[in-house]
Design a protein around this motif. Structure first.
Motif, PDB file in Angstrom:
ATOM      1  N   ARG A  96       5.715 -33.299  -2.431  1.00  0.00           N
ATOM      2  CA  ARG A  96       5.537 -34.561  -1.714  1.00  0.00           C
ATOM      3  C   ARG A  96       4.418 -34.447  -0.681  1.00  0.00           C
ATOM      4  O   ARG A  96       3.598 -35.358  -0.535  1.00  0.00           O
ATOM      5  CB  ARG A  96       6.842 -34.955  -1.036  1.00  0.00           C
ATOM      6  CG  ARG A  96       6.740 -36.269  -0.354  1.00  0.00           C
ATOM      7  CD  ARG A  96       8.071 -36.739   0.150  1.00  0.00           C
ATOM      8  NE  ARG A  96       7.909 -38.040   0.766  1.00  0.00           N
ATOM      9  CZ  ARG A  96       8.576 -38.464   1.808  1.00  0.00           C
ATOM     10  NH1 ARG A  96       9.499 -37.696   2.337  1.00  0.00           N
ATOM     11  NH2 ARG A  96       8.359 -39.648   2.305  1.00  0.00           N
ATOM     12  N   VAL A  97       4.365 -33.349   0.031  1.00  0.00           N
ATOM     13  CA  VAL A  97       3.303 -33.144   1.025  1.00  0.00           C
ATOM     14  C   VAL A  97       1.942 -33.144   0.344  1.00  0.00           C
ATOM     15  O   VAL A  97       0.984 -33.741   0.836  1.00  0.00           O
ATOM     16  CB  VAL A  97       3.537 -31.833   1.817  1.00  0.00           C
ATOM     17  CG1 VAL A  97       2.312 -31.456   2.625  1.00  0.00           C
ATOM     18  CG2 VAL A  97       4.748 -31.972   2.725  1.00  0.00           C
ATOM     19  N   ARG A  98       1.826 -32.493  -0.801  1.00  0.00           N
ATOM     20  CA  ARG A  98       0.551 -32.486  -1.545  1.00  0.00           C
ATOM     21  C   ARG A  98       0.130 -33.906  -1.925  1.00  0.00           C
ATOM     22  O   ARG A  98      -1.028 -34.277  -1.814  1.00  0.00           O
ATOM     23  CB  ARG A  98       0.665 -31.617  -2.790  1.00  0.00           C
ATOM     24  CG  ARG A  98       0.590 -30.153  -2.507  1.00  0.00           C
ATOM     25  CD  ARG A  98       0.488 -29.333  -3.811  1.00  0.00           C
ATOM     26  NE  ARG A  98       0.867 -27.975  -3.534  1.00  0.00           N
ATOM     27  CZ  ARG A  98       2.047 -27.426  -3.828  1.00  0.00           C
ATOM     28  NH1 ARG A  98       2.959 -28.125  -4.469  1.00  0.00           N
ATOM     29  NH2 ARG A  98       2.318 -26.190  -3.520  1.00  0.00           N
ATOM     30  N   ARG A  99       1.087 -34.701  -2.403  1.00  0.00           N
ATOM     31  CA  ARG A  99       0.779 -36.085  -2.780  1.00  0.00           C
ATOM     32  C   ARG A  99       0.340 -36.896  -1.565  1.00  0.00           C
ATOM     33  O   ARG A  99      -0.610 -37.674  -1.633  1.00  0.00           O
ATOM     34  CB  ARG A  99       1.989 -36.745  -3.435  1.00  0.00           C
ATOM     35  CG  ARG A  99       2.205 -36.351  -4.879  1.00  0.00           C
ATOM     36  CD  ARG A  99       3.185 -37.289  -5.565  1.00  0.00           C
ATOM     37  NE  ARG A  99       4.407 -37.550  -4.804  1.00  0.00           N
ATOM     38  CZ  ARG A  99       5.534 -36.835  -4.874  1.00  0.00           C
ATOM     39  NH1 ARG A  99       5.590 -35.795  -5.672  1.00  0.00           N
ATOM     40  NH2 ARG A  99       6.580 -37.164  -4.152  1.00  0.00           N
ATOM     41  N   LEU A 100       1.027 -36.723  -0.454  1.00  0.00           N
ATOM     42  CA  LEU A 100       0.662 -37.446   0.764  1.00  0.00           C
ATOM     43  C   LEU A 100      -0.720 -37.044   1.264  1.00  0.00           C
ATOM     44  O   LEU A 100      -1.508 -37.894   1.678  1.00  0.00           O
ATOM     45  CB  LEU A 100       1.709 -37.210   1.861  1.00  0.00           C
ATOM     46  CG  LEU A 100       3.058 -37.875   1.642  1.00  0.00           C
ATOM     47  CD1 LEU A 100       4.064 -37.383   2.683  1.00  0.00           C
ATOM     48  CD2 LEU A 100       2.934 -39.374   1.681  1.00  0.00           C
ATOM     49  N   GLU A 101      -1.027 -35.750   1.224  1.00  0.00           N
ATOM     50  CA  GLU A 101      -2.347 -35.295   1.655  1.00  0.00           C
ATOM     51  C   GLU A 101      -3.433 -35.806   0.730  1.00  0.00           C
ATOM     52  O   GLU A 101      -4.519 -36.173   1.177  1.00  0.00           O
ATOM     53  CB  GLU A 101      -2.381 -33.772   1.746  1.00  0.00           C
ATOM     54  CG  GLU A 101      -1.602 -33.232   2.923  1.00  0.00           C
ATOM     55  CD  GLU A 101      -1.569 -31.715   2.962  1.00  0.00           C
ATOM     56  OE1 GLU A 101      -1.951 -31.070   1.957  1.00  0.00           O
ATOM     57  OE2 GLU A 101      -1.153 -31.185   3.999  1.00  0.00           O
ATOM     58  N   ALA A 102      -3.167 -35.840  -0.555  1.00  0.00           N
ATOM     59  CA  ALA A 102      -4.160 -36.352  -1.505  1.00  0.00           C
ATOM     60  C   ALA A 102      -4.392 -37.841  -1.284  1.00  0.00           C
ATOM     61  O   ALA A 102      -5.529 -38.323  -1.373  1.00  0.00           O
ATOM     62  CB  ALA A 102      -3.694 -36.098  -2.935  1.00  0.00           C
ATOM     63  N   ALA A 103      -3.346 -38.581  -0.969  1.00  0.00           N
ATOM     64  CA  ALA A 103      -3.493 -40.014  -0.724  1.00  0.00           C
ATOM     65  C   ALA A 103      -4.256 -40.277   0.573  1.00  0.00           C
ATOM     66  O   ALA A 103      -4.968 -41.268   0.690  1.00  0.00           O
ATOM     67  CB  ALA A 103      -2.121 -40.675  -0.662  1.00  0.00           C
ATOM     68  N   ARG A 104      -4.119 -39.390   1.538  1.00  0.00           N
ATOM     69  CA  ARG A 104      -4.778 -39.574   2.828  1.00  0.00           C
ATOM     70  C   ARG A 104      -6.232 -39.117   2.802  1.00  0.00           C
ATOM     71  O   ARG A 104      -7.033 -39.516   3.639  1.00  0.00           O
ATOM     72  CB  ARG A 104      -4.018 -38.794   3.898  1.00  0.00           C
ATOM     73  CG  ARG A 104      -4.489 -39.109   5.280  1.00  0.00           C
ATOM     74  CD  ARG A 104      -3.614 -38.510   6.326  1.00  0.00           C
ATOM     75  NE  ARG A 104      -3.431 -37.088   6.110  1.00  0.00           N
ATOM     76  CZ  ARG A 104      -2.761 -36.305   6.920  1.00  0.00           C
ATOM     77  NH1 ARG A 104      -2.203 -36.790   7.985  1.00  0.00           N
ATOM     78  NH2 ARG A 104      -2.638 -35.020   6.663  1.00  0.00           N
ATOM     79  N   ALA A 105      -6.602 -38.292   1.836  1.00  0.00           N
ATOM     80  CA  ALA A 105      -7.970 -37.775   1.750  1.00  0.00           C
ATOM     81  C   ALA A 105      -8.951 -38.932   1.550  1.00  0.00           C
ATOM     82  O   ALA A 105      -8.659 -39.919   0.881  1.00  0.00           O
ATOM     83  CB  ALA A 105      -8.095 -36.786   0.597  1.00  0.00           C
ATOM     84  N   ALA A 106     -10.096 -38.797   2.158  1.00  0.00           N
ATOM     85  CA  ALA A 106     -11.112 -39.842   2.063  1.00  0.00           C
ATOM     86  C   ALA A 106     -11.616 -39.965   0.629  1.00  0.00           C
ATOM     87  O   ALA A 106     -11.910 -38.959  -0.015  1.00  0.00           O
ATOM     88  CB  ALA A 106     -12.272 -39.513   2.988  1.00  0.00           C
ATOM     89  N   PRO A 107     -11.707 -41.179   0.132  1.00  0.00           N
ATOM     90  CA  PRO A 107     -12.231 -41.369  -1.222  1.00  0.00           C
ATOM     91  C   PRO A 107     -13.728 -41.096  -1.265  1.00  0.00           C
ATOM     92  O   PRO A 107     -14.401 -41.153  -0.244  1.00  0.00           O
ATOM     93  CB  PRO A 107     -11.929 -42.838  -1.510  1.00  0.00           C
ATOM     94  CG  PRO A 107     -11.840 -43.475  -0.177  1.00  0.00           C
ATOM     95  CD  PRO A 107     -11.323 -42.426   0.763  1.00  0.00           C
ATOM     96  N   LEU A 108     -14.213 -40.803  -2.442  1.00  0.00           N
ATOM     97  CA  LEU A 108     -15.647 -40.573  -2.619  1.00  0.00           C
ATOM     98  C   LEU A 108     -16.398 -41.894  -2.546  1.00  0.00           C
ATOM     99  O   LEU A 108     -15.890 -42.935  -2.938  1.00  0.00           O
ATOM    100  CB  LEU A 108     -15.910 -39.929  -3.974  1.00  0.00           C
ATOM    101  CG  LEU A 108     -15.412 -38.507  -4.180  1.00  0.00           C
ATOM    102  CD1 LEU A 108     -15.652 -38.090  -5.622  1.00  0.00           C
ATOM    103  CD2 LEU A 108     -16.110 -37.559  -3.235  1.00  0.00           C
ATOM    104  N   SER A 109     -17.610 -41.816  -2.051  1.00  0.00           N
ATOM    105  CA  SER A 109     -18.452 -43.009  -2.020  1.00  0.00           C
ATOM    106  C   SER A 109     -18.850 -43.379  -3.446  1.00  0.00           C
ATOM    107  O   SER A 109     -18.791 -42.546  -4.354  1.00  0.00           O
ATOM    108  CB  SER A 109     -19.706 -42.747  -1.181  1.00  0.00           C
ATOM    109  OG  SER A 109     -20.613 -41.952  -1.895  1.00  0.00           O
ATOM    110  N   PRO A 110     -19.280 -44.606  -3.662  1.00  0.00           N
ATOM    111  CA  PRO A 110     -19.727 -44.997  -4.995  1.00  0.00           C
ATOM    112  C   PRO A 110     -20.884 -44.132  -5.508  1.00  0.00           C
ATOM    113  O   PRO A 110     -20.997 -43.881  -6.702  1.00  0.00           O
ATOM    114  CB  PRO A 110     -20.177 -46.445  -4.815  1.00  0.00           C
ATOM    115  CG  PRO A 110     -19.450 -46.933  -3.606  1.00  0.00           C
ATOM    116  CD  PRO A 110     -19.278 -45.734  -2.736  1.00  0.00           C
ATOM    117  N   PHE A 111     -21.730 -43.646  -4.593  1.00  0.00           N
ATOM    118  CA  PHE A 111     -22.851 -42.798  -5.012  1.00  0.00           C
ATOM    119  C   PHE A 111     -22.365 -41.425  -5.446  1.00  0.00           C
ATOM    120  O   PHE A 111     -22.866 -40.860  -6.415  1.00  0.00           O
ATOM    121  CB  PHE A 111     -23.870 -42.680  -3.880  1.00  0.00           C
ATOM    122  CG  PHE A 111     -24.468 -43.998  -3.532  1.00  0.00           C
ATOM    123  CD1 PHE A 111     -25.430 -44.572  -4.329  1.00  0.00           C
ATOM    124  CD2 PHE A 111     -24.032 -44.693  -2.417  1.00  0.00           C
ATOM    125  CE1 PHE A 111     -25.959 -45.813  -4.027  1.00  0.00           C
ATOM    126  CE2 PHE A 111     -24.566 -45.927  -2.104  1.00  0.00           C
ATOM    127  CZ  PHE A 111     -25.526 -46.489  -2.911  1.00  0.00           C
TER     128      PHE A 111
END
Length: 82
Positions: free
Chosen positions: A10-25
């Motif tokens: 669960r912690v891994r999933r939460l951290e992955a969801a909180r990680a900044a998404p990549l820019s379109p570039f």
């Protein structure tokens, strides 16, 4: 032991969801630098305007650096006014 494993999962999933998404570039070209190199090659070839495109690239760099690209989502624009 199963509860520890499920908590870690669960912690891994939460951290992955909180990680900044990549820019379109970064999604399309791997990085902003790769995009800039491709645009510069097209400027050198005469395909893109040599006056306007450097200005546009500077704007895109700022847009990418400040992560404004994520503001297009509904109601996210207001986050940048705080």
């Amino acid at each position: 032991m199963a509860s520890v494993a499920s908590m870690l999962s669960r912690v891994r999933r939460l951290e992955a969801a909180r990680a900044a998404p990549l820019s379109p570039f970064a999604q399309a070209y791997g990085s902003l630098t790769a995009f800039e190199a491709e645009v510069q090659a097209e400027i050198d070839a005469g395909t893109l305007d040599s006056v306007d495109m450097p200005i546009i690239l500077a704007s895109i760099r700022k847009w990418d650096r400040e992560r404004i690209w994520s503001a297009w989502r509904r109601d996210r624009v207001w986050e940048f006014g705080k």
